[in-house]
Structure formats: C-alpha cells, structure tokens
Design a protein around this motif. Structure first.
Motif, PDB file in Angstrom:
ATOM      1  N   LEU A  72      68.625  40.426 -54.932  1.00  0.00           N
ATOM      2  CA  LEU A  72      69.180  41.504 -55.719  1.00  0.00           C
ATOM      3  C   LEU A  72      68.772  42.749 -54.845  1.00  0.00           C
ATOM      4  CD1 LEU A  72      70.418  42.408 -58.460  1.00  0.00           C
ATOM      5  CD2 LEU A  72      67.975  42.522 -59.121  1.00  0.00           C
ATOM      6  N   PHE A  73      67.650  43.002 -54.397  1.00  0.00           N
ATOM      7  CA  PHE A  73      67.260  44.163 -53.893  1.00  0.00           C
ATOM      8  C   PHE A  73      67.824  44.378 -52.594  1.00  0.00           C
ATOM      9  CE2 PHE A  73      63.668  44.315 -57.054  1.00  0.00           C
ATOM     10  CZ  PHE A  73      63.566  45.625 -57.428  1.00  0.00           C
ATOM     11  N   SER A  74      68.000  43.291 -51.784  1.00  0.00           N
ATOM     12  CA  SER A  74      68.709  43.317 -50.612  1.00  0.00           C
ATOM     13  C   SER A  74      70.239  43.759 -50.689  1.00  0.00           C
ATOM     14  CB  SER A  74      68.514  42.031 -49.929  1.00  0.00           C
ATOM     15  OG  SER A  74      67.373  41.566 -49.657  1.00  0.00           O
ATOM     16  N   PHE A  75      70.911  43.154 -51.822  1.00  0.00           N
ATOM     17  CA  PHE A  75      72.266  43.690 -52.066  1.00  0.00           C
ATOM     18  C   PHE A  75      72.327  44.949 -52.644  1.00  0.00           C
ATOM     19  CE2 PHE A  75      75.798  43.625 -54.964  1.00  0.00           C
ATOM     20  CZ  PHE A  75      77.104  43.449 -54.187  1.00  0.00           C
ATOM     21  N   ALA A  76      71.340  45.282 -53.289  1.00  0.00           N
ATOM     22  CA  ALA A  76      71.187  46.720 -53.981  1.00  0.00           C
ATOM     23  C   ALA A  76      71.144  47.797 -52.819  1.00  0.00           C
ATOM     24  CB  ALA A  76      70.413  46.962 -55.123  1.00  0.00           C
ATOM     25  N   CYS A  77      70.405  47.511 -51.827  1.00  0.00           N
ATOM     26  CA  CYS A  77      70.277  48.397 -50.893  1.00  0.00           C
ATOM     27  C   CYS A  77      71.521  48.402 -49.943  1.00  0.00           C
ATOM     28  CB  CYS A  77      69.129  47.848 -50.063  1.00  0.00           C
ATOM     29  SG  CYS A  77      68.687  48.789 -48.612  1.00  0.00           S
ATOM     30  N   LEU A  78      72.039  47.220 -49.788  1.00  0.00           N
ATOM     31  CA  LEU A  78      73.357  47.498 -48.827  1.00  0.00           C
ATOM     32  C   LEU A  78      74.410  48.042 -49.753  1.00  0.00           C
ATOM     33  CD1 LEU A  78      74.568  47.024 -46.102  1.00  0.00           C
ATOM     34  CD2 LEU A  78      75.347  44.330 -47.143  1.00  0.00           C
ATOM     35  N   LEU A  79      74.551  47.887 -50.896  1.00  0.00           N
ATOM     36  CA  LEU A  79      75.820  48.473 -51.652  1.00  0.00           C
ATOM     37  C   LEU A  79      75.557  49.943 -51.898  1.00  0.00           C
ATOM     38  CD1 LEU A  79      78.093  48.008 -53.793  1.00  0.00           C
ATOM     39  CD2 LEU A  79      76.376  47.905 -55.548  1.00  0.00           C
ATOM     40  N   THR A  80      74.308  50.673 -52.106  1.00  0.00           N
ATOM     41  CA  THR A  80      73.907  51.716 -52.348  1.00  0.00           C
ATOM     42  C   THR A  80      74.326  52.322 -51.059  1.00  0.00           C
ATOM     43  OG1 THR A  80      71.492  51.618 -52.117  1.00  0.00           O
ATOM     44  CG2 THR A  80      72.688  51.729 -54.318  1.00  0.00           C
ATOM     45  N   ALA A  81      73.975  52.049 -49.951  1.00  0.00           N
ATOM     46  CA  ALA A  81      74.210  52.588 -48.363  1.00  0.00           C
ATOM     47  C   ALA A  81      75.707  52.508 -48.384  1.00  0.00           C
ATOM     48  CB  ALA A  81      73.619  51.635 -47.364  1.00  0.00           C
ATOM     49  N   THR A  82      76.555  51.434 -48.733  1.00  0.00           N
ATOM     50  CA  THR A  82      77.915  51.685 -48.578  1.00  0.00           C
ATOM     51  C   THR A  82      78.499  52.686 -49.279  1.00  0.00           C
ATOM     52  OG1 THR A  82      77.673  49.114 -47.779  1.00  0.00           O
ATOM     53  CG2 THR A  82      79.921  50.097 -48.420  1.00  0.00           C
TER      54      THR A  82
ATOM     55  N   ALA B  43      68.938  43.912 -46.029  1.00  0.00           N
ATOM     56  CA  ALA B  43      68.278  45.184 -46.345  1.00  0.00           C
ATOM     57  C   ALA B  43      68.039  45.889 -45.408  1.00  0.00           C
ATOM     58  CB  ALA B  43      66.915  44.735 -47.021  1.00  0.00           C
ATOM     59  N   THR B  44      67.709  45.527 -44.156  1.00  0.00           N
ATOM     60  CA  THR B  44      67.539  46.460 -42.849  1.00  0.00           C
ATOM     61  C   THR B  44      68.821  47.036 -42.446  1.00  0.00           C
ATOM     62  OG1 THR B  44      65.793  44.871 -42.040  1.00  0.00           O
ATOM     63  CG2 THR B  44      66.665  46.285 -40.556  1.00  0.00           C
ATOM     64  N   ILE B  45      70.021  46.357 -42.623  1.00  0.00           N
ATOM     65  CA  ILE B  45      71.325  47.043 -42.360  1.00  0.00           C
ATOM     66  C   ILE B  45      71.545  48.183 -43.431  1.00  0.00           C
ATOM     67  CG2 ILE B  45      73.733  46.685 -42.322  1.00  0.00           C
ATOM     68  CD1 ILE B  45      73.129  44.056 -41.048  1.00  0.00           C
ATOM     69  N   GLY B  46      71.316  47.841 -44.749  1.00  0.00           N
ATOM     70  CA  GLY B  46      71.505  48.876 -45.552  1.00  0.00           C
ATOM     71  C   GLY B  46      70.628  50.282 -45.541  1.00  0.00           C
ATOM     72  N   GLY B  47      69.362  49.931 -44.886  1.00  0.00           N
ATOM     73  CA  GLY B  47      68.435  51.132 -44.722  1.00  0.00           C
ATOM     74  C   GLY B  47      68.846  51.644 -43.717  1.00  0.00           C
ATOM     75  N   ILE B  48      69.249  51.155 -42.596  1.00  0.00           N
ATOM     76  CA  ILE B  48      69.627  51.971 -41.246  1.00  0.00           C
ATOM     77  C   ILE B  48      71.070  52.651 -41.561  1.00  0.00           C
ATOM     78  CG2 ILE B  48      70.675  51.519 -38.993  1.00  0.00           C
ATOM     79  CD1 ILE B  48      68.787  49.152 -38.715  1.00  0.00           C
ATOM     80  N   LEU B  49      71.852  51.997 -42.384  1.00  0.00           N
ATOM     81  CA  LEU B  49      73.185  52.903 -42.603  1.00  0.00           C
ATOM     82  C   LEU B  49      72.715  53.974 -43.451  1.00  0.00           C
ATOM     83  CD1 LEU B  49      75.786  49.671 -43.396  1.00  0.00           C
ATOM     84  CD2 LEU B  49      75.761  51.422 -41.602  1.00  0.00           C
ATOM     85  N   ALA B  50      72.012  53.754 -44.517  1.00  0.00           N
ATOM     86  CA  ALA B  50      71.775  55.011 -45.217  1.00  0.00           C
ATOM     87  C   ALA B  50      70.939  56.213 -44.298  1.00  0.00           C
ATOM     88  CB  ALA B  50      70.951  54.589 -46.289  1.00  0.00           C
ATOM     89  N   ALA B  51      70.076  55.756 -43.781  1.00  0.00           N
ATOM     90  CA  ALA B  51      69.434  56.673 -42.751  1.00  0.00           C
ATOM     91  C   ALA B  51      70.373  57.371 -42.021  1.00  0.00           C
ATOM     92  CB  ALA B  51      68.114  56.166 -42.013  1.00  0.00           C
ATOM     93  N   ILE B  52      71.155  56.756 -41.202  1.00  0.00           N
ATOM     94  CA  ILE B  52      72.279  57.457 -40.339  1.00  0.00           C
ATOM     95  C   ILE B  52      73.088  58.234 -41.043  1.00  0.00           C
ATOM     96  CG2 ILE B  52      74.483  57.096 -39.113  1.00  0.00           C
ATOM     97  CD1 ILE B  52      73.156  54.471 -37.930  1.00  0.00           C
ATOM     98  N   ASN B  53      73.384  57.997 -42.328  1.00  0.00           N
ATOM     99  CA  ASN B  53      74.220  58.702 -43.208  1.00  0.00           C
ATOM    100  C   ASN B  53      73.640  60.034 -43.904  1.00  0.00           C
ATOM    101  OD1 ASN B  53      76.317  59.685 -44.846  1.00  0.00           O
ATOM    102  ND2 ASN B  53      76.015  58.201 -46.653  1.00  0.00           N
ATOM    103  N   VAL B  54      72.444  59.898 -44.098  1.00  0.00           N
ATOM    104  CA  VAL B  54      71.518  61.055 -44.740  1.00  0.00           C
ATOM    105  C   VAL B  54      71.195  61.929 -43.560  1.00  0.00           C
ATOM    106  CG1 VAL B  54      69.475  61.611 -45.669  1.00  0.00           C
ATOM    107  CG2 VAL B  54      70.734  59.682 -46.785  1.00  0.00           C
ATOM    108  N   GLY B  55      70.927  61.214 -42.445  1.00  0.00           N
ATOM    109  CA  GLY B  55      70.580  62.074 -41.124  1.00  0.00           C
ATOM    110  C   GLY B  55      71.818  62.999 -40.606  1.00  0.00           C
ATOM    111  N   MET B  56      73.061  62.477 -40.738  1.00  0.00           N
ATOM    112  CA  MET B  56      74.017  63.196 -40.298  1.00  0.00           C
ATOM    113  C   MET B  56      74.465  64.187 -41.390  1.00  0.00           C
ATOM    114  SD  MET B  56      75.152  62.308 -37.414  1.00  0.00           S
ATOM    115  CE  MET B  56      76.574  63.062 -37.368  1.00  0.00           C
ATOM    116  N   ALA B  57      74.225  63.976 -42.650  1.00  0.00           N
ATOM    117  CA  ALA B  57      74.485  65.006 -43.508  1.00  0.00           C
ATOM    118  C   ALA B  57      73.730  66.229 -43.448  1.00  0.00           C
ATOM    119  CB  ALA B  57      74.482  64.418 -44.945  1.00  0.00           C
TER     120      ALA B  57
END
Length: 100
Positions: free
Chosen positions: A8-18, A54-68
């Motif tokens: 659930l936490f893995s999916f939530a991490c990836l979903l919020t990053a997407t 969860a790792t992919i979700g965290g990396i995607l979110a970090a890239i998105n927030v960093g670029m913004a």
C-alpha cells in the motif's frame, strides 16, 4: 498484514509521484503531491524493506520537485534582474494574474 501495508505504501508513493507530474500545471497541487511522495518514500524506507516501486516513486518525485524549484529560482532571478533595472511594473502583473 505487514506485506499489505508494504504494498500500500509503495503504491501510494508511486501514485502520488505520478499525479505530481499530471498536476504540475497547478503548482499548489503538484508540488505538495511531490512532497507527499518524497515523505512516503522516506517513511517506507524507515518502516519496511526497500523495494523498486517505492524507490522509483521517490526518485520521480524528487526529480519533479527539484525541476520545479529550479524553474522558480530562474524566474526569481529573471524578475529580480528586471526589478533592478526598473523595467517592470509589479502592480500591473499582480492585477493580471487570475487565481482559480
């Protein structure tokens, strides 16, 4: 039960990053979702074994927030330079912004 919470936490991490990429046009929605995904990523790392989702979700979110944040920084520098040269009328810009 613990495996379900892990998934659930893995999916939530990836979903919020997407979703942070989907809602990037609305920074007041996209950036908090990216921050939430990063928070879920660190919480998942602390409580459960690391996994790819969860790792992919965290990396995607970090890239998105960093670029913004980089884009916001460049705009701040650009408008700061314009403001130093007195070539910008802030009251006109503020009045033209439409908040939804």
């Amino acid at each position: 039960m613990e495996e379900k919470r892990d998934r659930l936490f893995s999916f939530a991490c990836l979903l919020t990053a997407t979703l942070s990429y989907v809602f990037i046009c609305r920074p007041y929605v996209g950036l908090p979702m990216g921050g939430l995904s990063i928070g879920l990523f660190f919480y998942h790392r602390k409580k459960f074994e690391p996994n790819r989702v969860a790792t992919i979700g965290g990396i995607l979110a970090a890239i998105n927030v960093g670029m913004a944040l980089l884009i916001l920084l460049f705009f701040a520098i650009y408008f700061g330079i314009l403001n130093m040269n007195d070539s910008i009328d802030w009251s006109e810009i503020v009045n033209s912004i439409e908040f939804y």
